[in-house]
Structure formats: structure tokens, C-alpha cells
Design an enzyme around this catalytic site. Structure first.
Site, PDB file in Angstrom:
ATOM      1  N   TYR A   1       0.836  -1.208   0.000  1.00  0.00           N
ATOM      2  CA  TYR A   1       0.000   0.000   0.000  1.00  0.00           C
ATOM      3  C   TYR A   1       0.868   1.255   0.000  1.00  0.00           C
ATOM      4  CZ  TYR A   1      -3.832   3.175   1.035  1.00  0.00           C
ATOM      5  OH  TYR A   1      -4.754   4.188   0.970  1.00  0.00           O
TER       6      TYR A   1
ATOM      7  N   PHE B   1      -5.919  20.824 -24.364  1.00  0.00           N
ATOM      8  CA  PHE B   1      -6.604  19.559 -24.617  1.00  0.00           C
ATOM      9  C   PHE B   1      -8.012  19.607 -24.005  1.00  0.00           C
ATOM     10  CE2 PHE B   1      -7.357  15.019 -23.575  1.00  0.00           C
ATOM     11  CZ  PHE B   1      -7.321  14.537 -24.865  1.00  0.00           C
ATOM     12  N   ASP B   2      -8.933  18.800 -24.510  1.00  0.00           N
ATOM     13  CA  ASP B   2     -10.334  18.920 -24.071  1.00  0.00           C
ATOM     14  C   ASP B   2     -10.547  18.686 -22.570  1.00  0.00           C
ATOM     15  OD1 ASP B   2      -9.808  16.234 -24.477  1.00  0.00           O
ATOM     16  OD2 ASP B   2     -11.757  15.762 -25.326  1.00  0.00           O
TER      17      ASP B   2
ATOM     18  N   ASP C   1       1.793  20.186 -20.310  1.00  0.00           N
ATOM     19  CA  ASP C   1       0.893  19.061 -20.440  1.00  0.00           C
ATOM     20  C   ASP C   1       1.728  18.100 -21.297  1.00  0.00           C
ATOM     21  OD1 ASP C   1      -0.869  17.154 -21.253  1.00  0.00           O
ATOM     22  OD2 ASP C   1      -2.522  18.533 -21.646  1.00  0.00           O
TER      23      ASP C   1
ATOM     24  N   ALA D   1       1.832  14.817 -22.189  1.00  0.00           N
ATOM     25  CA  ALA D   1       1.401  13.510 -22.706  1.00  0.00           C
ATOM     26  C   ALA D   1       2.310  12.965 -23.813  1.00  0.00           C
ATOM     27  CB  ALA D   1      -0.042  13.602 -23.209  1.00  0.00           C
TER      28      ALA D   1
ATOM     29  N   LYS E   1      -0.109   7.758 -23.271  1.00  0.00           N
ATOM     30  CA  LYS E   1       0.438   8.205 -24.563  1.00  0.00           C
ATOM     31  C   LYS E   1       1.913   7.767 -24.633  1.00  0.00           C
ATOM     32  CE  LYS E   1      -3.541  10.283 -24.480  1.00  0.00           C
ATOM     33  NZ  LYS E   1      -3.687  11.608 -23.925  1.00  0.00           N
TER      34      LYS E   1
ATOM     35  N   HIS F   1     -18.842  15.604 -26.692  1.00  0.00           N
ATOM     36  CA  HIS F   1     -18.526  14.710 -27.808  1.00  0.00           C
ATOM     37  C   HIS F   1     -18.519  13.233 -27.425  1.00  0.00           C
ATOM     38  CE1 HIS F   1     -14.820  15.756 -25.794  1.00  0.00           C
ATOM     39  NE2 HIS F   1     -14.262  14.673 -26.272  1.00  0.00           N
TER      40      HIS F   1
HETATM   41  C1  PLP Z   1      -4.843  12.341 -23.264  1.00  0.00           C
HETATM   42  C2  PLP Z   1      -4.468  13.695 -22.885  1.00  0.00           C
HETATM   43  C3  PLP Z   1      -4.856  14.248 -21.654  1.00  0.00           C
HETATM   44  C4  PLP Z   1      -5.744  13.509 -20.680  1.00  0.00           C
HETATM   45  O1  PLP Z   1      -5.190  12.312 -20.310  1.00  0.00           O
HETATM   46  P1  PLP Z   1      -6.064  11.005 -19.959  1.00  0.00           P
HETATM   47  O2  PLP Z   1      -5.036  10.008 -19.605  1.00  0.00           O
HETATM   48  O3  PLP Z   1      -6.830  10.646 -21.190  1.00  0.00           O
HETATM   49  O4  PLP Z   1      -6.955  11.356 -18.835  1.00  0.00           O
HETATM   50  C5  PLP Z   1      -4.437  15.524 -21.379  1.00  0.00           C
HETATM   51  N1  PLP Z   1      -3.702  16.232 -22.244  1.00  0.00           N
HETATM   52  C6  PLP Z   1      -3.303  15.738 -23.429  1.00  0.00           C
HETATM   53  C7  PLP Z   1      -2.473  16.551 -24.351  1.00  0.00           C
HETATM   54  C8  PLP Z   1      -3.673  14.459 -23.795  1.00  0.00           C
HETATM   55  O5  PLP Z   1      -3.320  13.977 -24.977  1.00  0.00           O
END
Ligand code: PLP
Length: 458
Positions: free
Chosen positions: A72, A124-125, A215, A217, A258, A450
Site C-alpha cells: 500500500y 486539450f479537451d 501538459d 502527454a 500516450k 462529444h
Molecule cells: C490524453 C491527454 C490528456 C488527458 O489524459 P487522460 O489520460 O486521457 O486522462 C491531457 N492532455 C493531453 C495533451 C492528452 O493527450
């Protein structure tokens, strides 16, 4: 002769995928209310909905699944990941989360309040969702070239420094909790940000005393583009580039689904102990204890291994080469796409492809449904449905780009699959004049519509 390119891996495990008939697909997509998210995966032949969590893990990552320490607190898998993040990204503090949006939720809980603004390059969304949910606002400062799919700018994810400084001058410092650089920039087409731009944005943020975050990813794909497109870096290793990129920021949120090539996972990394402490409280509330954050120990180990594999040059060359392979095929067929091709996906310019369909009938969604009907290929709309309504006026926001994204999962499909997808799009392109109508909305959620929107033929 010169030897052709070949992937730097072979395949140990295969997973069958199913073909279907056009008649079956017509029934299935009607049942799905013309929303591709509502399809079952066995109704799809080639799934290019997303590159998120859909990659193929390596034998080394699978071995980490067995080695996972499920304690844990203080799990060894946690320390493996902590060491990797500290040596690869140079970030001393990190919090695991169950995915990228969870990292946003935790970090923004610690940083953003009502009335704030968060400038960046087309957020990002889920990022925008988490900002707007806190009654703050995301301000897009991407360079104008990003909105023209035909301009061959090497770094279309760049932030326009004048636009950014305007935000810094217009709002008091207390209203700007952070500036966010998305690498690569998903919303503008998987487009990279140059090292020079990262450096300049960071300097401007320092000047105004605003923290700057990634961000992150697709940080590794971004580093690859810096290596191959920014002269000064052509002889640098990917990991050196990554290290330098992160040296200019205060922290990052990461969707590990990603560039860390795992099926689930995320994290926050930062330099500031006070911020780490504040975010830890929210992590414990929303995600789990700070040494697992909603993940199993085995997930942390696979993630650490994935970060190392995702930053290997040979892997990135194959990965981004495959995306370019599909893009080049489409261009050969005269199909309008975002150029140059991005890191993780090819973006078809639906506004040009279906110019005769009015934007009020969702051109990119219309093309996405056609592509599914043609060959069972699932893609995703990056256009008006995704852009959502304005939070105040509730009117549709019509983005500069109306794109259909073909996201390529990592290490999952071969170039034969890419040929198939390109042929489907060519057939549609040849008969595009016969597509007379798009769609209208039957029902939608108030935020991030969406995913669940229901449509009918217009
Ligand atoms: C996928 C993504 C996110 C969100 O990540 P999740 O793992 O899908 O929650 C945030 N910013 C970018 C640029 C992304 O591609």
C-alpha cells in the site's frame, strides 16, 4: 541497394480483429446514434479512435507487471518510477494518478480558482474541461500558422509570444496561476513545440513571475521533432533533449497512456515542495495514497519501463515514420490533411474534404461516419462537437480547424493497415459529391459533449 526501413521490434503476441459488411455497419452506427464512441470494439476493424492506452506493451513492460510490488505504501515499483522521473525529467517531486485528467484534477485543485485565466497552446479537451469546471478560462495563444493546414511550419504547436504577453498585461498576476505548454499540441494536429519556443515562453513567464507547466502527454514525440527539425539539436540524444525541455518548466501533468506506452496511468511532476504538499492532499482525496495514486504497483513498474522505451530514438523513428507513411499515402491521393503530419495522428481537413456540407451539420463527424461505413475504420472528430458550446452564450463554438483525426496506436498496427485506411479515404474522396447531408444533435451533455452526444441525419 540502400536498405529499407524496418521496425525495431518483432511481434510475440497477436490479437485477431474482425471484418464486417457494410450492411452490418449501417445498422451498428445507427444504433450508436452516429457517435463512434458508442460502437463496440468488435464492430470496428481498424481502431484509430485514439492513441491513448491502446499501444502494445513490450516483453520488458509485461515482466514489470509480474514484478509489481503491491504494498500500500512505499512500494518498490513506486520508487522505480520515482527514480525514472527524476533521472529522465529532472523533476524531484511526483505524484502518481490514474490517468492524465486525474493529474489535471489534482494539480488544478491546488492551483486554479474561480475567475482565473490559464494561457497556453490550444488546451486539450479534458484540460479545458477541468479549467472551466473551476469557473476559470483557458486562453489559446497558439501561433496563427497552426490554423492553416497547408502551411509547412515545422513547429505548429508554438505559442505566440505577443499573444501570451497580452494576457500577462491584461490580467493581474494573481489571476494567472500558470501557463500551460502542451507538447505535442494535440488540438492543433499533434504539432510540436520548438525548444526555442519553450525557452522563450519560459523566459517570458519568469519575467512576469508566472509558473509554467507542460501538459506532457507526448513529450517524447515532441523531443523527436526537436531533434529532426531544429538544426541545433540534430546531434543531441532524445533523452538529453527531454531533460533540457523539462529544465525550462516548473512541473508537468502526464497522461502515461500516450508516450509512456501503458494502458492506464498518469502523474504530476514538479520542483516545488510546497506545491507537492498541497497537491498531495488532493491526490489522497481523489486518487489514492501518494505512493500509488489510483494505480496498482505493477502499473507503476510498467510505466517506468515505458518511459525509457518511449524515449528511444529507434522506437520514435518507427512510430512517427508510420504516421508520416499514412499521411504521405493520403497526400498521394490528393486528400487534404494537416501538413506536416504530426506525431501521433494524421488529421484530415474535413472543412476542405466536405466543403459542400455546412459547418452547422458537423463536417468532420460526417466524414468520420463515412469512414466507418466504408471500411469499419474508427476515427474521431476534432472539430465543432469537441469544441463544445461557449460557457456563457451556450452557442456552438466553430473552431478554425474542422479535423478528422486518425490516431495511430503505438506498436499495434502494420503499414498494411495504414494502406487499408488510406484506400478507404480515397474511395470516399472520389465519391464525396454524393454525400449530401451531415448531422444534427438530438441530445448532448453540458460539458465534454462529444463523448456522449447523440445525432441524427440532418
Ligand atoms: C490524453 C491527454 C490528456 C488527458 O489524459 P487522460 O489520460 O486521457 O486522462 C491531457 N492532455 C493531453 C495533451 C492528452 O493527450
Amino acid at each position: 541497394m540502400e536498405l529499407p526501413f524496418a521496425e525495431p521490434y518483432k511481434i510475440k503476441v497477436v490479437e485477431p480483429i474482425k471484418k464486417s459488411t457494410r450492411q452490418q455497419r449501417e445498422e451498428w452506427i445507427a444504433q450508436a446514434r452516429y457517435n463512434l464512441f458508442n460502437l463496440r470494439s468488435d464492430q470496428v476493424f481498424i481502431d484509430l479512435l485514439t492513441d491513448s492506452g491502446t499501444g502494445a506493451m513490450s516483453h520488458m513492460q509485461w515482466s514489470e507487471i509480474m514484478l509489481g510490488d503491491e504494498s500500500y505504501a512505499g512500494s518498490l515499483s513506486y520508487f522505480k518510477l520515482k527514480d525514472t522521473i527524476s533521472s529522465l525529467l529532472g523533476m524531484p517531486y511526483f505524484l502518481p494518478t490514474h490517468q492524465g485528467r486525474a493529474a489535471e484534477n489534482v494539480l488544478f485543485s491546488a492551483m486554479i480558482k474561480q475567475g482565473d485565466v490559464v494561457p497556453g497552446n490550444s488546451h486539450f479537451d479534458t484540460t479545458k474541461g477541468h479549467i472551466e469546471y473551476r469557473r476559470a478560462r483557458a486562453i489559446d495563444c497558439t501561433i496563427d500558422e497552426a490554423a492553416d493546414t497547408t502551411i509547412l511550419h515545422p513547429f505548429k504547436g508554438n505559442i505566440d509570444l505577443e499573444k501570451l504577453e497580452k494576457v500577462f498585461k491584461k490580467y493581474p498576476k494573481e489571476k494567472i496561476p500558470l501557463c500551460l505548454i502542451t507538447v505535442t499540441c494535440n488540438t492543433s494536429g499533434g504539432q510540436p513545440v520548438s525548444m526555442q519556443n519553450i525557452k522563450d515562453v519560459s523566459a517570458l513567464c519568469r519575467q512576469y513571475d508566472i509558473p509554467v507547466f507542460f501538459d506532457a502527454a507526448r513529450f517524447a514525440e515532441n523531443a523527436y521533432f526537436i531533434k529532426v527539425r531544429e538544426k541545433e539539436y540534430e546531434n543531441h540524444g532524445i533523452r538529453d533533449i527531454v531533460k533540457e525541455m523539462f529544465s525550462y518548466v516548473d512541473g508537468a501533468t502526464m497522461s502515461s497512456k500516450k508516450d509512456a506506452i501503458v494502458n492506464i496511468g498518469g502523474f504530476i511532476a514538479c520542483r516545488d515542495k510546497a506545491l507537492f504538499d498541497k497537491a498531495s492532499m488532493f491526490n489522497i482525496m481523489f486518487e489514492g495514497y501518494i505512493t500509488y495514486g489510483g494505480l496498482a504497483g505493477r502499473d507503476l513498474g510498467a510505466l517506468a519501463q515505458g518511459l525509457m522505451e518511449g524515449t528511444e530514438f529507434d522506437y520514435l523513428e518507427a512510430r512517427i515514420g508510420q504516421v508520416a507513411y499514412l499521411g504521405n499515402k493520403l497526400m498521394e491521393y490528393g486528400i487534404p490533411i494537416q501538413q506536416p503530419t504530426g506525431g501521433h495522428a494524421v488529421f484530415v481537413d474535413a472543412k476542405k474534404f466536405l466543403a459542400h456540407i455546412p459547418k452547422e451539420e458537423y463536417q468532420a463527424q460526417t466524414l468520420g461516419v463515412e469512414l466507418y461505413l466504408e471500411g469499419g475504420v474508427r476515427s474521431v472528430e476534432i472539430g465543432t462537437l469537441l469544441a463544445d458550446r461557449d460557457p456563457l452564450s451556450r452557442k456552438n463554438r466553430y473552431p478554425a480547424l474542422e479535423l478528422l483525426r486518425l490516431a495511430i496506436p503505438r506498436r499495434a498496427y502494420t503499414n498494411n493497415h495504414m494502406e487499408y485506411v488510406a484506400a478507404c479515404l480515397k474511395n470516399i474522396y472520389d465519391r464525396r459529391d454524393t454525400i449530401k447531408k451531415g448531422f444534427r444533435i438530438v441530445s448532448e451533455a453540458p460539458i465534454m459533449r462529444h463523448f456522449t452526444v447523440e445525432l441524427e441525419k440532418a
